[in-house]
Design a protein around this motif. Sequence first.
Motif, short mmCIF file in Angstrom:
data_model
loop_
_atom_site.label_atom_id
_atom_site.label_comp_id
_atom_site.label_asym_id
_atom_site.label_seq_id
_atom_site.Cartn_x
_atom_site.Cartn_y
_atom_site.Cartn_z
N SER A 118 0.75 -1.18 -0.04
CA SER A 118 0.00 -0.02 0.07
C SER A 118 0.86 1.18 -0.04
O SER A 118 0.51 2.30 -0.62
N THR A 119 2.05 1.20 0.64
CA THR A 119 2.97 2.29 0.64
C THR A 119 3.60 2.70 -0.73
O THR A 119 3.35 3.86 -1.23
N ASN A 169 0.10 7.07 -6.38
CA ASN A 169 -0.83 8.09 -6.66
C ASN A 169 -0.64 9.64 -5.98
O ASN A 169 -1.60 10.32 -6.15
N GLU A 209 0.36 10.51 -3.12
CA GLU A 209 0.01 10.79 -1.50
C GLU A 209 1.37 10.79 -0.84
O GLU A 209 1.35 11.55 0.34
N TYR A 210 2.35 9.93 -1.24
CA TYR A 210 3.44 9.87 -0.57
C TYR A 210 4.69 10.43 -1.65
O TYR A 210 4.34 10.17 -2.77
N ALA A 238 -8.83 2.62 -3.01
CA ALA A 238 -7.95 2.40 -1.80
C ALA A 238 -8.47 1.02 -0.89
O ALA A 238 -9.80 0.87 -0.96
N ASP A 291 -6.68 -1.94 -4.47
CA ASP A 291 -5.94 -2.22 -3.28
C ASP A 291 -7.20 -3.18 -2.64
O ASP A 291 -7.97 -2.41 -1.89
N LYS A 349 0.61 4.37 -2.64
CA LYS A 349 0.56 5.70 -2.27
C LYS A 349 1.71 6.56 -3.00
O LYS A 349 1.30 7.92 -2.91
N ILE A 386 -2.77 14.25 -5.11
CA ILE A 386 -3.31 13.03 -5.79
C ILE A 386 -4.43 13.54 -6.77
O ILE A 386 -4.62 12.62 -7.93
#
Length: 502
Positions: A48-49, A55, A57-58, A89, A170, A52, A77
């Motif tokens: 999931s990291t 997309n 987010e991170y 998600a 996800d 992210k 995002i």
Amino acid sequence: MSQAENYVLEMKNVVKLFPGVRALDGVTLRVRPGTVHVIVGENGAGKSTLMKVINGEYIADEGEMIYKGQHVGKRTIQETINMGISMIAQELNPVGIMTVAENIFLGREPLLMKGIIDDAAMNAEAQKILDDMNVPYKATQQLRRLPVAGQQLVEIAKAVSRDASLVIMDEPTSSIADKEVEILFEQINRLRARGCGIIYITHKMDEVFQIADDITVIRDGRMIETGPVSDFDYDKLITLMVGRQITNLYPVNTTPHGKVVLEVKNLTRRGKYKDISFQLHRGEILGFAGLVGAGRSEVMRAIFGLEPADSGEIYIEGQKVTIRDTTDAFAKGIGMVTEDRRGEGIIPAASVKENASIASIRKYLKGFLIDDKAELAAAKASVDSMNAKYATMDQQIRNLSGGNQQKVILSRLMLMDLEVLILDEPTRGIDVGAKKEIHELMCKFAAKGYGVIMISSEMPEVLGMSDRIIVMHEGRKTGELLREEASQEAVMRLAVASESTT
């Protein structure tokens, strides 16, 4: 065409650091257009990291991202969505008070002159999307009125509607049943046929071999192996995921059954379920099976006081009890882990300690003050007894993997004086290693003399863990099977039955 342009997405040597944790350690991923690339790994592996990072987010600390042949840097995002990357998600974040159509078109609503939203056009287009997907809901329905499975289908509709070149899914089937899974797979095949690249994360091994073109295994933040699905089989995939062989995924409960601890008589809630009766014994694991909408969760929520029944009786150890809310349920020794772990289970911003001790906080009161040392000691002992992995007891629980969050919720119940434990989809969205540990904990609760009720939409789990199975269909109890009588065929016959066979 360059090599990079053969892929819709390339992630090269991606590193993502959190305090004290190297969440991603040089991960490389390549997704071909018109294919489904399945990513597997244990909870906390970094899947999931990585999504992210993709997309927006991170922000990655090292490495590079190439999308449709172009290098991509820091972005929001929304900018990622505008590029043609859409993500469903694992933890849904719907706007419950809005309609289905408003959720599908959130942030990109069709407008009339002067910036006024064209509700008629939005509703019509949303309904067309739902109808094309065979989703049985109206665009004008308020989203919070839909079950979790319905909300998940709306998220899928949102992603499909964006005409994306890359769709990330996800755990999209974690809360939907076989019928909805068929709808999802139809949409995946449509997306694949028009050249869309799909990243698909799942813990369900049967799905991997049903839908995958390519597979990547991630463990401890590292890419372990990648290749076409033909390079893998079930045993190899499990071993690569966990770094060890997994046996006895469904341990047999060997605790002798004791006296009846819970009895339910003719429990009824108008429009949800009718005349539900059953008994639960100490030391027993009682499974509840049925299709989505059968009413299993609603019955358990009534027993736990979340959504009281209109009529019927509940007995604890032969004594009739009145349960109007969860306070009453706890007082009578009934605890529950709901299927909505994020919405009703954990307190995301609170610590591991606080999440474990909150329901039994009165035990640690000295006058009007809390004995912090006693609370910490008890919470830590309970969390550790669940084999939960965490950095410190002060760590926010939302930063733990789904499996470890579930173990903390179970540790909370272990600190209470319970007679009955209700587990609604206890291993939803949890990897195979953590799933085995949750199953072992269920046997541990039974061995302590609890009566354990488990609702699961996964047939192997129901068959593997239940001493006895009650099957429901459209709010009715249609049958009851002992472990030795139960089979997938027997359960499914009852799950689609219209009248009780008991």
